[in-house]
Scaffold this motif. Structure first.
Motif, PDB file in Angstrom:
ATOM      1  N   UNK A 133      -4.127   7.446   5.552  1.00 22.17           N
ATOM      2  CA  UNK A 133      -3.234   7.165   6.682  1.00 22.17           C
ATOM      3  C   UNK A 133      -1.805   7.010   6.160  1.00 22.17           C
ATOM      4  N   UNK A 134      -0.845   7.603   6.853  1.00 21.36           N
ATOM      5  CA  UNK A 134       0.560   7.422   6.473  1.00 21.36           C
ATOM      6  C   UNK A 134       1.074   6.099   7.023  1.00 21.36           C
ATOM      7  N   UNK A 135       0.393   5.608   8.065  1.00 21.29           N
ATOM      8  CA  UNK A 135       0.785   4.353   8.706  1.00 21.29           C
ATOM      9  C   UNK A 135      -0.464   3.508   8.907  1.00 21.29           C
ATOM     10  N   UNK A 136      -0.345   2.228   8.617  1.00 17.52           N
ATOM     11  CA  UNK A 136      -1.421   1.283   8.916  1.00 17.52           C
ATOM     12  C   UNK A 136      -0.889   0.305   9.968  1.00 17.52           C
ATOM     13  N   UNK A 163       0.853  -1.188   0.000  1.00 18.77           N
ATOM     14  CA  UNK A 163       0.000   0.000   0.000  1.00 18.77           C
ATOM     15  C   UNK A 163       0.891   1.241   0.000  1.00 18.77           C
ATOM     16  N   UNK A 164       0.319   2.420  -0.153  1.00 23.87           N
ATOM     17  CA  UNK A 164       1.114   3.642  -0.057  1.00 23.87           C
ATOM     18  C   UNK A 164       1.574   3.854   1.380  1.00 23.87           C
ATOM     19  N   UNK A 165       0.700   3.509   2.305  1.00 25.21           N
ATOM     20  CA  UNK A 165       1.025   3.697   3.725  1.00 25.21           C
ATOM     21  C   UNK A 165       2.106   2.708   4.153  1.00 25.21           C
ATOM     22  N   UNK A 166       2.837   3.070   5.198  1.00 30.27           N
ATOM     23  CA  UNK A 166       3.765   2.136   5.830  1.00 30.27           C
ATOM     24  C   UNK A 166       2.948   1.214   6.723  1.00 30.27           C
ATOM     25  N   UNK A 167       3.305  -0.060   6.721  1.00 34.47           N
ATOM     26  CA  UNK A 167       2.518  -1.037   7.465  1.00 34.47           C
ATOM     27  C   UNK A 167       3.304  -1.502   8.686  1.00 34.47           C
ATOM     28  N   UNK A 168       2.676  -1.465   9.843  1.00 31.77           N
ATOM     29  CA  UNK A 168       3.297  -1.978  11.065  1.00 31.77           C
ATOM     30  C   UNK A 168       2.549  -3.239  11.474  1.00 31.77           C
ATOM     31  N   UNK A 169       3.282  -4.335  11.619  1.00 32.86           N
ATOM     32  CA  UNK A 169       2.644  -5.620  11.922  1.00 32.86           C
ATOM     33  C   UNK A 169       2.555  -5.847  13.416  1.00 32.86           C
TER      34      UNK A 169
END
Ligand code: TXA
Ligand code: MG
Length: 331
Positions: free
Chosen positions: A302-305, A240-246
């Protein structure tokens, strides 16, 4: 580009004039976006090297990453690959369905070297989605089809996703509504003594191991690339465009939230946007929603997911594989 919208539940589409027009386009080497039960595929005649080259060009895909060839039946798959007892067992148990088998390529198969990236193996699938099978049967050609998205981006599960991404490259997009599985096929390699899970996907490891009567060796997809012949290729994918935090422990007000199950993370009510993959904790529902959820959260800016933990069994293995790759550093 033309759009052909059809109702998969009524057999009338098979005799629609568009069916002939799409076959003509495929036989002329054009690209057609075709739905399957997993994701929409960017399809071309697998025996036509130039047509396959157009797939790589349209996706911006490295040519060392081979394509899956879709065929209407096990019999036609056997024209292109060598099926040992294990391959026959799996094909009979799970085809048509979300399983791709990588087997030795049969001498004399007309599948182009570009589709197989020059390997001596071939990836074959008989999809459950009837449109791909019908068109492979009607053209008499195996159809090479990767997911119909720009390389590295989120895979498409609706015709609109394909159009937004690849419209200029397509002669037709066939719209049969949203894909029911929503995540790509499971890929099993049967090229030496050890059956290997090359990519987790829409058919679970547990189901495959039960039919094989043996365990599948695993490739660590967090450190190994998607492409078998490309050591060092970055694993970033489905991004995605957003950065993903798991495995997030809590929500945050600026961020998007990708939840799973009945219990939301602390602070969820204040998140910028929340998408619950399955409020009841059903992994099949979560898989079907995954790529739309990432698009939807992106669309909310969102910039972060932040993603909640998803159990790692059954279809959870494939969901976690896609999430890990979506979270990997970008090239
Ligand atoms: O569900 C799916 O599998 C979808 C639909 C359209 O069928 N297709 C799909 O294709 O996901 P694609 O290109 O996105 O993924 C194909 C994968 C790649 O990871 C490629 O490296 C692997 O299949 N592959 C193809 N031929 C192979 C081979 N001979 N040996 C090992 N891996 C192979
Ligand atoms: Mg793909």
């Amino acid at each position: 580009m033309q759009r052909w919208t059809l109702d998969i539940d009524s057999p009338d589409w098979k005799s629609a004039p568009e069916a002939d027009a799409v076959c003509t386009a495929l036989l002329a080497g054009d690209l057609v976006a075709i739905p399957t039960e997993t994701v929409y595929g960017l399809a071309a005649d697998a025996t036509d090297g130039k047509a396959c080259a157009r797939i790589f060009q349209a996706k911006g895909r490295p040519q060392f990453n081979p394509l899956i060839s879709h065929v209407p039946s096990l019999e036609s798959a056997m024209d292109h690959g060598e099926f040992d007892d294990r391959a026959l067992k799996l094909a009979r148990a799970f085809w048509p369905g979300p399983l791709t088998l990588v087997v030795p390529k049969k001498k004399g198969s007309p599948i182009s070297d570009l589709a197989t990236a020059g390997l001596e193996t071939v990836a074959l699938r008989v999809p459950k989605g009837p449109v791909m099978r019908f068109l492979a049967e009607k053209t008499g050609r195996p159809l090479a089809a990767p997911s119909a998205n720009t390389s590295g981006r989120i895979s498409p599960t609706r015709a609109e996703d394909v159009i937004a991404d690849l419209e200029p490259s397509l002669s037709y997009v066939i719209d049969a509504g949203p894909c029911t599985v929503g995540i790509e096929s499971t890929i099993v390699g049967l090229i030496d003594d050890q059956p290997r899970l090359l990519r987790p996907g829409g058919l679970t490891r547990e189901d495959i191991e039960q039919v094989l009567g043996t365990e599948l060796a695993t490739r660590d997809t967090s450190t190994q690339p998607d492409a078998p012949t490309a050591p060092g290729m970055l694993t970033s994918h489905y991004a995605p465009n957003a950065r993903l935090i798991l495995e997030a422990a809590e929500a945050s007000p600026e961020d998007g939230l990708l939840s799973f199950g009945p219990t939301s993370l602390p602070g969820a009510e204040a998140a910028r946007a929340e998408f619950n993959l399955s409020p009841t904790g059903d992994l099949a529902e979560a898989a079907a929603n995954l790529f739309q959820a990432l698009r939807w959260l992106d669309a909310h800016g969102a910039a972060v997911i932040r993603a909640q933990i998803i159990p790692n069994f059954g279809l959870g293995e494939a969901i976690n594989d896609r999430l890990r790759r979506a979270a990997a550093p970008r090239p």
